[in-house]
Design an enzyme around this catalytic site. Structure first.
Site: not given
Ligand SMILES: [Zn+2]
Length: 223
Positions: A17, A130
């Site tokens: 996003k 990550r």
């Protein structure tokens, strides 16, 4: 000339996003307004509501709807947003906030609410992969083939996983998101303003799908 736009973007953490909001903001020449940025700006500029919000946050509580809606209202009245529109990111979070937002935007309503949809297993895998350098903050993506200990290419620091990026922590955040957002999606579906955009694939393809959804909504709603 590209018209402005008045949008709300919803989406799970890890759906991309942030990246897409930056691109949409450039494309439609409208500010990307996120709740966190708005709050920080109101506190920094010491507006009346900003000072109230600071008091609540300093006490360790969450800023309530009344203050938050006031801050959003102030922000949307600024010339950039008032003139061309905005991309709202992170607000509203509840149906009560959505109803209040409808009231403050009654003259120029939100044109479309987009759910940037990336399935849960995919965002879970993205976030779980990550890694970050503890010293300089450089981001990495783990493939599982890294030599251990993993050393940062930039500064030689240790590359690690953040505590809140472990699968358990991510699952908890995703659960909270689903619980919070489901009623909101239902609310906007009921109004016929909800569009689901497939967020899986190359960022350029996702961006094309997003602008197609916005342009289609504007064609229907006018500007
Ligand atoms: Zn480093």
């Amino acid at each position: 000339m590209i018209p402005g736009a008045r949008l709300i973007i919803l989406g799970r953490q890890g759906a991309g996003k942030g990246t897409q909001c930056v691109r949409l903001s450039r494309h439609y020449v409208v500010p990307h307004i996120s709740t966190g940025d708005m709050l920080r700006a109101a506190v920094r500029e010491r507006t009346e509501l900003g000072l109230m919000a600071k008091e609540v946050m300093d006490s360790g509580a969450l800023v309530g709807d009344d203050i938050m809606i006031g801050i959003v209202d102030e922000r949307l009245r600024r010339p950039d947003a008032d003139g061309r529109g905005y991309i709202l990111d992170g607000f509203p979070r509840t149906v009560a906030q959505a109803e209040a937002l409808d009231k403050i935007t009654v003259e120029r309503p939100i044109q479309v609410v987009i759910d940037l949809d990336v399935p849960r297993d995919i965002v879970l895998a993205r976030i779980s992969a990550r890694r970050v350098c503890r010293d300089c903050g450089t981001n990495y993506t783990a493939t599982g083939n890294e030599r251990q200990p993993w050393i940062c290419e930039v500064c030689g620091g240790d590359v690690m996983q953040r505590d809140d990026d472990t699968p358990d922590a991510v699952n908890r955040r995703l659960d909270l998101y689903e619980t919070q957002t489901a009623p909101l999606i239902e609310f906007y579906e009921g109004q016929g303003r909800m569009v689901v955009v497939d967020g899986v694939g190359h960022p350029d393809d996702v961006f094309r799908r997003l602008t197609a959804a916005v342009d289609a909504a504007q064609g229907v709603a006018g500007t």
